[in-house]
Enzyme design. Structure first.
Site, PDB file in Angstrom:
ATOM      1  N   ASN A   2     -37.284 -58.503  27.436  1.00 36.58           N
ATOM      2  CA  ASN A   2     -38.172 -57.387  27.775  1.00 36.58           C
ATOM      3  C   ASN A   2     -39.612 -57.801  28.063  1.00 36.58           C
ATOM      4  OD1 ASN A   2     -36.022 -55.727  27.681  1.00 36.58           O
ATOM      5  ND2 ASN A   2     -36.529 -54.741  25.724  1.00 36.58           N
ATOM      6  N   ARG A  55     -26.129 -59.088  29.777  1.00 34.20           N
ATOM      7  CA  ARG A  55     -27.408 -58.604  30.311  1.00 34.20           C
ATOM      8  C   ARG A  55     -28.563 -59.029  29.421  1.00 34.20           C
ATOM      9  NH1 ARG A  55     -27.608 -52.549  32.274  1.00 34.20           N
ATOM     10  NH2 ARG A  55     -29.603 -53.427  32.879  1.00 34.20           N
TER      11      ARG A  55
END
Ligand code: EPU
Length: 429
Positions: free
Chosen positions: A23, A408
């Site tokens: 992130n 992912r």
């Protein structure tokens, strides 16, 4: 489609290298759009989301070079990306690409700031909630952008450039703060962001932008001030370690018992989660090399936790904590306040024998003595990994389907766990 087979009941012992944060990597790659020079990112994790964003940026005309392996590199070494947005050839991000990964919507701000226009598909809902982008749009409007929504696209224009302004977020938003930062760095004048997200990934992006010549102060607090500059340059930046990956493996060890060093992990990035893990009965210590988690004998104590923006307990570790609590000696409560629908793992944990009741945003988990393996699947990344944690402690075999969710966001999950003694393997096909 690949699956992961886990036979539970083994302790974890050894060391797990922690990768760069997903992130932070995604907005850092997007920040590469702000300059015509090369942005070099080190410690980039090898993840499906990174590959997908490479394709999306490629569509705007960005070249991304990945230098090859060097002598002495191991499979656990991260990659380096050289991102060059010398010419932006297309300011449209189409639905087909944005719908695959929500964070790609964030290209809207740097495209608008540098090119004066952007047309980006609305991302739509996802498995963890509706996730609107109204606050991202508000932030760009406060800096003088004209925004229209047409046929599912956000069309943003600032033909004479953006100008500094005051952005007050009514609720903390990570994506909103990234958007405001990336729009404000090239705006004319000073921007103040109030109630900014304090997540470490926001600070990492601000640090990188400052290396590129931006003038940002206050990142990591709820008030960020940005003095706009005319142009940004290239820079070299190393992505900070992934606090969610750290917390995930810490909970896996708290679940199975054992002794694992999480190499490169930084405790200040997840202090609240580490405090919770300590409350469950695991021993948590840290030194310059990382964080060590140990639990030998003794049961798992129940906890009461509410997810909050940083520095509170992160929503991205809520599912993993719930998996751990399924085997606690007593009843625990977990309240999710960030996303309204982030309980997709509850039904799947129940398939392994967990006893969980949901009442609005609170889950009540009654610890059980034993979990039993079963086929399971999940609809998002963190939910999937919570099933892995439960499976590591379940009797017999668990088959986790839809592994692409794990790919992912977790780099070589099965090899990192197998190195510590877990019976885990990927089944192809
Ligand atoms: N929100 C609005 N309007 C907006 C934007 C957000 O109402 O315009 C709401 C959201 O619906 C949510 C809350 O604000 O209720 C917080 O959302 P935020 O904007 O902070 O989330 P995000 O930026 O979309 C990032 C992470 C998520 C993580 C959240 C919260 C990335 C790529 N994603 O999402 O990570 O859960 O912050 O910390 O950084 C994950 O990695 O699995 C993941 C979902």
């Amino acid at each position: 489609m690949d699956r992961i087979r886990i036979v539970g009941g083994r302790q974890l012992n050894g060391a797990i290298p922690i990768s760069g944060a997903k992130n932070a990597t995604l907005p850092l790659m997007i920040a590469g759009l702000l300059t015509d020079q090369t942005l070099t990112l080190e410690n980039v994790p090898r993840l499906a989301d990174v590959g997908l964003l490479q394709r999306i940026l490629g569509n705007h005309g960005v070249d991304i070079m990945v230098p090859g392996k060097r002598p002495g590199d191991t499979e656990h070494d991260s990659q380096t990306l050289q991102i060059s947005a010398t010419h932006i050839v297309d300011t449209t991000a189409p639905y087909e690409l944005v719908s695959k990964m929500r964070a790609s919507f964030w290209v809207v701000a740097p495209l608008l700031a540098r090119m004066g226009e952007a047309k980006v598909s609305l991302p739509g809902g996802c498995a963890i909630g509706t996730r609107p982008v109204d606050l991202l749009i508000m932030a760009m409007e406060k800096l003088g952008a004209e925004i229209e929504i047409e046929a599912g696209y956000v069309i943003a224009r600032a033909k004479k450039g953006l100008r500094g302004g005051e952005i007050v977020f009514p609720k903390v938003t990570v994506g909103g703060t990234h958007t405001a930062l990336m729009a404000a760095v090239l705006a004319n004048g000073t921007t103040v962001i109030e109630n900014a997200a304090r997540e470490p990934e926001v600070t990492d992006v601000a640090d990188c932008l400052n290396k590129m010549g931006a003038k940002i102060s206050g990142a990591g607090t709820s008030r960020i001030v940005i003095d706009g500059v005319a142009k940004l340059n290239g820079a070299r930046h190393s992505v900070l370690p992934d606090r969610i990956e750290t917390g995930t493996y810490a909970m896996a060890v708290a679940m199975t018992g054992g002794d694992v060093m999480l190499e490169g992990a930084r405790p200040e990035l997840l202090q609240s989660a580490l405090d919770t893990i300590a409350q469950t009965g695991a021993e948590v210590t840290s030194n310059n090399h990382g964080i060590r988690i140990k639990r030998n004998g003794g049961g798992i104590a129940p906890v009461e936790v509410t997810t909050e923006p940083f520095p509170g307990f992160p929503t991205d570790l809520q599912a993993q904590l719930m998996a751990l609590m399924t085997r606690a000696k007593g009843t625990s409560h977990i309240t999710e306040t960030i996303f309204e629908n982030r309980f997709m793992h509850v039904q799947e944990l129940a398939r392994l024998g967990a006893r969980i009741e949901l009442d609005g945003e609170t889950a009540t988990i009654k610890g059980v003595d034993k979990l039993k393996g079963a086929p399971v699947m999940a609809t998002d990344l963190r939910a999937s990994v919570s099933l892995v944690i439960a499976a590591l402690a379940a009797e017999g075999e668990t088959m986790v389907n839809r592994v692409y969710h794990l790919d992912r966001g977790f780099e070589r999950l099965e090899s990192k766990l197998a190195r510590c003694g877990a019976a885990i393997e990927r089944v192809s096909g």
